[in-house]
Design an enzyme around this catalytic site. Structure first.
Site, PDB file in Angstrom:
ATOM      1  N   LYS A  11       0.978  -1.347   0.109  1.00  8.68           N
ATOM      2  CA  LYS A  11       0.149   0.193   0.036  1.00  8.68           C
ATOM      3  C   LYS A  11       0.895   1.114  -0.072  1.00  8.68           C
ATOM      4  CE  LYS A  11      -3.746  -2.352   2.590  1.00  8.68           C
ATOM      5  NZ  LYS A  11      -4.521  -2.426   3.607  1.00  8.68           N
ATOM      6  N   TYR A  51     -12.400  -2.925  -2.185  1.00  7.33           N
ATOM      7  CA  TYR A  51     -12.907  -3.064  -0.712  1.00  7.33           C
ATOM      8  C   TYR A  51     -14.380  -3.017  -0.706  1.00  7.33           C
ATOM      9  CZ  TYR A  51      -8.299  -2.393   1.039  1.00  7.33           C
ATOM     10  OH  TYR A  51      -6.975  -2.741   1.495  1.00  7.33           O
ATOM     11  N   PHE A  59     -15.612   3.902   8.248  1.00  7.06           N
ATOM     12  CA  PHE A  59     -14.137   4.111   7.705  1.00  7.06           C
ATOM     13  C   PHE A  59     -13.763   4.026   6.050  1.00  7.06           C
ATOM     14  CE2 PHE A  59     -13.853   0.000   9.391  1.00  7.06           C
ATOM     15  CZ  PHE A  59     -13.230  -0.801   8.203  1.00  7.06           C
ATOM     16  N   ARG A  92      -0.564 -14.638   4.949  1.00 10.53           N
ATOM     17  CA  ARG A  92      -1.288 -13.890   6.224  1.00 10.53           C
ATOM     18  C   ARG A  92      -0.448 -13.991   7.422  1.00 10.53           C
ATOM     19  NH1 ARG A  92      -5.847 -10.632   4.949  1.00 10.53           N
ATOM     20  NH2 ARG A  92      -6.564 -10.984   7.134  1.00 10.53           N
ATOM     21  N   THR A  98      -5.019  -7.626  10.972  1.00 11.40           N
ATOM     22  CA  THR A  98      -5.467  -6.413  10.193  1.00 11.40           C
ATOM     23  C   THR A  98      -5.097  -5.118  11.306  1.00 11.40           C
ATOM     24  OG1 THR A  98      -7.485  -7.738   9.395  1.00 11.40           O
ATOM     25  CG2 THR A  98      -7.663  -5.162   9.261  1.00 11.40           C
ATOM     26  N   ARG A 109       2.814  -5.932   9.441  1.00 20.93           N
ATOM     27  CA  ARG A 109       1.990  -5.082  10.058  1.00 20.93           C
ATOM     28  C   ARG A 109       2.438  -4.658  11.542  1.00 20.93           C
ATOM     29  NH1 ARG A 109      -4.060  -7.393   7.880  1.00 20.93           N
ATOM     30  NH2 ARG A 109      -4.012  -6.299   5.647  1.00 20.93           N
ATOM     31  N   ASN A 123      -1.879  -0.275   7.379  1.00 18.43           N
ATOM     32  CA  ASN A 123      -1.143  -1.600   7.780  1.00 18.43           C
ATOM     33  C   ASN A 123      -0.426  -2.175   6.506  1.00 18.43           C
ATOM     34  OD1 ASN A 123      -3.297  -2.387   6.245  1.00 18.43           O
ATOM     35  ND2 ASN A 123      -4.500  -3.497   7.518  1.00 18.43           N
ATOM     36  N   HIS A 126      -1.542  -5.421   1.668  1.00 18.93           N
ATOM     37  CA  HIS A 126      -3.173  -6.251   1.580  1.00 18.93           C
ATOM     38  C   HIS A 126      -2.632  -7.554   1.225  1.00 18.93           C
ATOM     39  CE1 HIS A 126      -6.933  -7.767   0.243  1.00 18.93           C
ATOM     40  NE2 HIS A 126      -6.092  -8.236  -0.826  1.00 18.93           N
ATOM     41  N   GLU A 137      -9.996 -10.899  -6.541  1.00 15.75           N
ATOM     42  CA  GLU A 137      -8.905  -9.871  -6.391  1.00 15.75           C
ATOM     43  C   GLU A 137      -7.918  -9.759  -7.756  1.00 15.75           C
ATOM     44  OE1 GLU A 137      -9.366  -9.422  -1.746  1.00 15.75           O
ATOM     45  OE2 GLU A 137      -7.510 -10.358  -2.471  1.00 15.75           O
TER      46      GLU A 137
HETATM   47  P1  IDP Z   1      -7.398  -7.459   5.987  1.00 17.31           P
HETATM   48  O1  IDP Z   1      -6.757  -6.346   5.150  1.00 17.31           O
HETATM   49  O2  IDP Z   1      -6.674  -7.894   7.070  1.00 17.31           O
HETATM   50  O3  IDP Z   1      -8.066  -8.494   4.866  1.00 17.31           O
HETATM   51  P2  IDP Z   1     -10.206  -6.143   5.563  1.00 17.31           P
HETATM   52  O4  IDP Z   1     -11.336  -6.407   7.077  1.00 17.31           O
HETATM   53  O5  IDP Z   1     -10.165  -6.965   4.546  1.00 17.31           O
HETATM   54  O6  IDP Z   1      -8.787  -6.541   6.318  1.00 17.31           O
HETATM   55  O7  IDP Z   1     -10.088  -4.657   5.612  1.00 17.31           O
HETATM   56  C1  IDP Z   1      -9.504  -4.175   4.513  1.00 17.31           C
HETATM   57  C2  IDP Z   1      -8.610  -2.955   5.199  1.00 17.31           C
HETATM   58  O8  IDP Z   1      -9.491  -1.925   5.735  1.00 17.31           O
HETATM   59  C3  IDP Z   1      -7.506  -3.247   6.235  1.00 17.31           C
HETATM   60  O9  IDP Z   1      -6.509  -3.762   5.959  1.00 17.31           O
HETATM   61  C4  IDP Z   1      -7.452  -2.004   6.909  1.00 17.31           C
HETATM   62  O10 IDP Z   1      -6.721  -0.959   6.117  1.00 17.31           O
HETATM   63  C5  IDP Z   1      -8.761  -1.429   6.751  1.00 17.31           C
HETATM   64  N1  IDP Z   1      -9.571  -1.487   8.121  1.00 17.31           N
HETATM   65  C6  IDP Z   1     -10.318  -2.825   8.127  1.00 17.31           C
HETATM   66  N2  IDP Z   1     -11.155  -2.773   9.664  1.00 17.31           N
HETATM   67  C7  IDP Z   1     -10.716  -1.549   9.718  1.00 17.31           C
HETATM   68  C8  IDP Z   1     -11.247  -0.765  11.245  1.00 17.31           C
HETATM   69  O11 IDP Z   1     -11.898  -1.473  12.012  1.00 17.31           O
HETATM   70  N3  IDP Z   1     -10.832   0.379  11.229  1.00 17.31           N
HETATM   71  C9  IDP Z   1     -10.008   1.057  10.458  1.00 17.31           C
HETATM   72  N4  IDP Z   1      -9.538   0.583   9.267  1.00 17.31           N
HETATM   73  C10 IDP Z   1      -9.942  -1.096   9.001  1.00 17.31           C
HETATM   74 MG    MG Z   2      -9.508  -8.568   3.609  1.00 16.37          MG
END
Ligand code: IDP
Ligand code: MG
Length: 168
Positions: A11, A51, A59, A92, A98, A109, A123, A126, A137
Site C-alpha cells: 500500500k 474494498y 471508515f 497472512r 488487520t 503489520r 497496515n 494487503h 482480487e
Molecule cells: P484485511 O486487510 O486484514 O483482510 P479487511 O477486513 O479486509 O482486513 O479490511 C481491509 C482494510 O480496511 C484493512 O487492511 C485496513 O486497512 C482497513 N480496516 C479494516 N478494518 C478496519 C477498522 O476497523 N478500522 C480502520 N480500518 C480498518
Molecule cells: Mg481482506
C-alpha cells in the site's frame, strides 16, 4: 498439498516508508513463486471494487483515500501475485492481523503499521484472505497476459472501437 494463489498489495504507506525491499524479503520466507508484479496507479473505481465488502463501514471513504494514495501523496501501489502450497495462510501469517496494534510485533503489520488519529488502520500491505477472494482480487488487479501462467480459465476476445492511451 493445496496450491493456492494470493494477491499482495504494498500500500502507499509501504512505498513512502521505503519498505518495498524489506516486505518482499519477508514474504520470500514463505518460499512461494511470484507469478506477476506491477506498479499500479489506483483509480477510485478499482479501490471501491477491491474494498466492496467494507462499503458500509464508517471508515470506507478514508480507506479509499488511503489506498488510492491521496493520504501519502504517492499515487501508486505495488501489486504481486504469489502461488504455492497453502499460500494464503503462509502469507497472512507473515503479514499479521488487520489491526497493526494487535498484530504480532514481528509481522509486517505489527512492525510497520500504525493507526491514524482518525482511526484508519494503515497496515502497509494487503493480502487475500481466502481462495475465493484471491481469485476475485487477482482478476481485478491483473490481466491474464500480465501473469506468467493462466491461473484461471481464459477466453479469446476481439475488441473493436476501444479507445486507449498509447505512446505517442
Ligand atoms: P484485511 O486487510 O486484514 O483482510 P479487511 O477486513 O479486509 O482486513 O479490511 C481491509 C482494510 O480496511 C484493512 O487492511 C485496513 O486497512 C482497513 N480496516 C479494516 N478494518 C478496519 C477498522 O476497523 N478500522 C480502520 N480500518 C480498518
Ligand atoms: Mg481482506
Amino acid at each position: 498439498m493445496a496450491i493456492q494463489q494470493t494477491l499482495i498489495i504494498i500500500k502507499p504507506d509501504g512505498l513512502v516508508k521505503s519498505l518495498t525491499g524489506n516486505i518482499i524479503s519477508r514474504l520470500s520466507e514463505a518460499k512461494l513463486t511470484i507469478m506477476g508484479a506491477k506498479v499500479v496507479r489506483v483509480t477510485r473505481d478499482q479501490a471501491a471494487r477491491h474494498y466492496e465488502h467494507l462499503k458500509d463501514q464508517p471508515f470506507f471513504e478514508e480507506l479509499i483515500q488511503y489506498i488510492v494514495g491521496d493520504v501519502h501523496k504517492t499515487h501508486r501501489v505495488l501489486a504481486l501475485v504469489y502461488q504455492g502450497d497453502e499460500a494464503i495462510a503462509k502469507i497472512r501469517d507473515i503479514v499479521g492481523e488487520t489491526n497493526p496494534e494487535k498484530a504480532n510485533p514481528v509481522s509486517i503489520r505489527g512492525a510497520y503499521g500504525r493507526i491514524t488519529t482518525s482511526g484508519v488502520f494503515e497496515n502497509v500491505v494487503h493480502a487475500s484472505s481466502s481462495p475465493e477472494d484471491a481469485e476475485k482480487e487477482i482478476k481485478l488487479w491483473f490481466e491474464p497476459e500480465e501473469i506468467v501462467e493462466d491461473l484461471y480459465p481464459v477466453k479469446e476476445i476481439t475488441l473493436d472501437n476501444i479507445k486507449k492511451t498509447a505512446w505517442a
